[in-house]
Structure formats: C-alpha cells, structure tokens
Design an enzyme around this catalytic site. Structure first.
Site, PDB file in Angstrom:
ATOM      1  N   GLU A 293       0.760  -1.291  -0.077  1.00 48.98           N
ATOM      2  CA  GLU A 293       0.059   0.063   0.145  1.00 48.98           C
ATOM      3  C   GLU A 293       0.796   1.144   0.039  1.00 48.98           C
ATOM      4  OE1 GLU A 293      -3.191  -0.027   2.919  1.00 48.98           O
ATOM      5  OE2 GLU A 293      -3.413   2.216   2.811  1.00 48.98           O
TER       6      GLU A 293
ATOM      7  N   LYS B   8      -7.308  -0.193  11.562  1.00 51.72           N
ATOM      8  CA  LYS B   8      -6.720  -0.492  10.367  1.00 51.72           C
ATOM      9  C   LYS B   8      -5.371   0.081  10.176  1.00 51.72           C
ATOM     10  CE  LYS B   8      -5.798  -1.190   5.794  1.00 51.72           C
ATOM     11  NZ  LYS B   8      -4.940  -0.341   5.056  1.00 51.72           N
TER      12      LYS B   8
ATOM     13  N   ASP C 219       4.213 -13.999  12.229  1.00 52.71           N
ATOM     14  CA  ASP C 219       2.976 -14.504  11.816  1.00 52.71           C
ATOM     15  C   ASP C 219       1.923 -13.246  11.979  1.00 52.71           C
ATOM     16  OD1 ASP C 219       0.486 -15.279  11.854  1.00 52.71           O
ATOM     17  OD2 ASP C 219       1.042 -17.586  12.949  1.00 52.71           O
TER      18      ASP C 219
END
Ligand code: NAD
Length: 417
Positions: free
Chosen positions: A81, A254, A270
């Site tokens: 992004e 987010k 992870d």
C-alpha cells in the site's frame, strides 16, 4: 474438462506443479518464468509451505526517523500500500522533536489452552488445581532452549463452562512467537490432565489472545510540529469518534495495523496471529481504539498505544533469508525489543494518519502515488512520469485510460518539437 482434483500434487516437484498450473490457467512462458524467479530460492520456499509453485514479491521500504527508548532504528516494512512508509517516517520525525518513543513490555507470557470435556467440571477444576505443581513440572520436562533460558510454564488457571473446563497454561516463550512450543507443551500434559480429571481432552492449542504480552509505547508530539492547537484538537476529536463509533474504530485500528503488519511481514512474523490478538484486545474493551491521545499542560499531543505482541526473533518464518536481513537492518536482539519497536511504529502510523485526515486529507497523498503507478504501468519513463502525474491530478481524472491519453499527448508534443 479442467479439474482441481489433483491427486498427489503435493508429491510433485515445483517444476511439475508449475507445468500443471500453466496448462490449467493457460499461463505464458513469461508468466511461468516470473513465478519461478525467486530471491529466497524455490527449494527454501518449497520447504516452508505445501504445493509451492513459486514465490511472491512485495516491496521492502525503510521507515526513517525512529528514535525508540533512546536508540535509532531503520524500520524495514513490507507492504503493497502506498503512503504507509512515508506516513510512519513522518510520524516518527514529529515524535523525535520531543525525544521519540518510550516503551514498556509486560513480558513474553502466552496461554496454552487444554479443553477437558467432563460432566463434573467443578470436580475437574479442583483436581487440576490440586495437581498444579505436577502439571507445571511435566510441562517443563523437555529439552528446549526456552526452558534453559528461564522460560516455560509458569502458572496455570482453570475456567469452568457447562460440561467442560479449560485449563490455561501460562507459558513464558522468551524470544519466540511460541505457537509450536505451547502446542507441544499442551499435548505433553494432556494425558495427565485426562487421568486426574477423568474427563476427555479435546483441544490442545495456544490462544492467540495474549493480553498479558503487551507492548506499550508513548510519544509526545510537539504542538508546533503537529501543526498547531487546531490540528492537535482535531486529532483528539478524531480519536473521540473512534472511541464511540465502531465504523470509525475499525478504520482507526486498520491504520495502526498498516505499520504493524508491514514490520511483521518484513521480520518473518505471523501477522495473522498478531492481527487476531490486536482485534481481540480491542474487542475485550468493547471494540475500542488501540491508541489513546491526551493533551498535556504544554498543549502537546501525547499518544499511547497498547498492543498484544506475540512476535519472535527466532523460529517461525525466520528461515526466510530476507526476514533475517530485515531483522539485521532493524538491529533488534530480542522479541521484547521487536515488540517495543512494532508498537512505536503502530503509534507513529496512527498519529500520521490522523494528522493527515484532519489537515490536508489523506486522499491527496494516496492519489498522487496511485497516479504515479498508473503512469508507470502505461509506459511513462523519465520526466514523462511527472508530466502524466501532474496533469492527471490537475484534471482530477486518475485512470489507466487518462494516463494513456496524457502520455500519448506528452509524446506527440515532444516528437513535434
Ligand atoms: P518454533 O517452533 O520455531 O520454536 C522456536 C524455537 O527456537 C524453539 O525450538 C526454541 O527452543 C528455539 N529458541 C532458541 N533460542 C530461543 C530464545 N531465545 N527464545 C525462544 N526460543 C528460542 O517457533 P514458535 O515460536 O514456537 O512457533 C511459531 C510458528 O508457529 C509460526 O510460524 C506460526 O505461524 C506457527 N503457528 C501459529 C499458530 C497460531 O498462531 N494459532 C498455530 C500453529 C503454528
């Protein structure tokens, strides 16, 4: 007739699998070549997951300006992004004015869950608590660096539900993320727990919810550097909306994960585990923002972040040589240090996003980068790129066809000169 029922696909070589996929999806030779072009090597990739046919690349960007607990860091971020790396660097630059980030860490304790099915849950709980020392001893009876380094099972608790109990093993995993270690500890003690409770053990697995493994960061964002009183107040108002509105809160969080995940991927961690933990932590408080803001007596904006951080600097995907290089660039020596860095990145990211949102708007930066990538994808080179980007932004039309049209126009003008 095409079929995805490919018996024994996993037994094939990467080459053989690629051949099948090429035929199935009608891939060109160039496309197959691209799939095969691997920096980490197909053999390594093939040993990491199943049914490998290639590797996938993403850009590695470096976020600059990070001063964390008095130490300077260059932060490798792997993300597709645009604007994320720039925003993190910008947030860190403003934090630097008042000394950068200071952090806390609550320790590398994770929970392993053992589900015991029983008709007598209270009796089962009693027996588990009665045998606590024995269970902990069995849990730690293993040849492992984690135990040698002073980690391992430290305590246990029992939760009672209808027709079952869940034993929680509190395990210090030191510098590992810990999932495999915890799962094997749970498996090791399960038969003993079955015996003493008379119940039946079903699940034996870590919990990704780890509110006891928190990385906390704080930064003072100088009022002047932020853009003045109005911007500081605007950020507080934006934060207040996230506190009361789940629609905004999801986007607020987010933005934090933009930075967090980019560092997790870069360091071979992870990211799903940490994301899941962060959302669980937010939900635990009624789905709340993971950052908090206040104004201090000087009128500066003070930001805080609290993130559950199940990360490691050993194990997991650290076999990926690129992850090891990123860890080297970052220069962290322990899971604790990595967790502290990631929390600081999350805070910088969130602060920068809020600042952009309440000032010029985040869209301009995004659109500029989008326009640039369109210009490049239609074949603009050298100073053509700037020209195409500038005109698209000026005309307010940012699309592939517009980029093509402007590029043709730019070229026809330079040819006619
Ligand atoms: P791992 O299995 O590689 O274990 C880490 C190893 O490093 C251990 O063997 C330990 O002895 C060794 N070690 C050496 N020095 C150490 C130190 N200073 N501190 C700690 N350990 C040290 O890795 P892991 O962290 O147990 O498991 C992580 C992996 O498990 C990740 O790939 C994750 O994706 C995967 N996983 C996740 C879940 C989940 O999140 N629900 C479930 C299963 C597996």
């Amino acid at each position: 007739m095409k079929t995805s029922r490919l018996s024994g696909f996993y037994k094939l070589s990467v080459e053989e699998r690629l051949k099948i996929v090429k035929e199935f999806a009608d891939l060109s030779d160039e496309e197959v070549e691209l799939l095969k072009t691997s920096k980490i090597g197909l053999d390594k990739a093939n040993a990491m997951i199943e049914n490998v046919i290639g590797t996938f690349e993403l850009p590695i960007g470096i976020a600059t300006n990070f001063l964390i607990d008095g130490k300077d860091y260059l932060i490798p971020m792997v993300i597709e992004e645009p604007s994320v790396v720039a925003a993190a660097s910008h947030g860190a630059k403003i934090a630097r004015v008042k000394g950068g980030f200071s952090t806390l860490y609550t320790g590398s304790i994770m929970i392993g869950q053992i589900q015991v099915l029983t008709k007598n849950p209270h009796s089962a709980k009693f027996e588990v608590l009665k045998h606590k020392d024995e269970i902990i001893e069995k849990a730690n009876d293993v040849e492992s660096s984690i135990v040698k380094l002073g980690g391992g099972c430290k305590d246990l608790t029992v939760r009672v539900f209808d027709n079952m109990i869940v034993v929680h093993l509190l395990i210090d995993v030191r510098d590992a993320m810990g999932a495999n270690f915890i799962n094997s500890v749970c498996e090791r003690v399960a038969p003993f727990i079955e015996r003493i409770t008379g119940g039946k053990v079903l699940l034996r697995i870590l919990s990704n919810h780890c509110p006891q493994r928190l990385a906390i960061a704080k930064a003072v964002f100088d009022k002047k550097a932020v853009g003045g009183e109005e911007v500081v107040e605007g950020i507080i108002k934006a934060y207040e909306l996230a506190k009361v509105d789940i629609y905004r809160c999801a986007t607020h969080n987010k933005g934090i994960m933009n930075g967090v995940c980019a560092v997790l991927v870069a360091t071979g961690n992870d990211f799903r585990a940490v994301e899941s933990a962060c959302y669980a932590y937010s939900a635990m408080q009624g789905f709340k923002p993971l950052t908090h803001y206040e104004i201090n007596e000087d009128g500066d904006l003070v930001g805080y972040i609290e993130l559950p951080m199940s990360v490691g600097v050993v194990g997991g995907a650290k076999a990926n040589p690129l992850a090891r290089i990123c860890l080297k660039i970052l220069g962290v020596k322990s899971a604790e240090e990595l967790a502290r860095v990631i929390a600081s990145v999350g805070l910088a990211q969130n602060f920068a996003a809020l600042r952009a949102l309440v000032t010029e708007g985040i869209q301009r930066g995004h659109m500029e980068l989008h326009a640039r990538s369109l210009a490049l994808s239609v074949g603009a080179r050298g100073d053509e790129v700037e020209k195409v980007v500038e005109r698209m932004l000026k005309e307010g039309k940012i699309s592939m066809s517009k980029a093509k049209e402007i590029l043709e126009d730019v070229r026809s003008h330079s040819n006619s000169r």
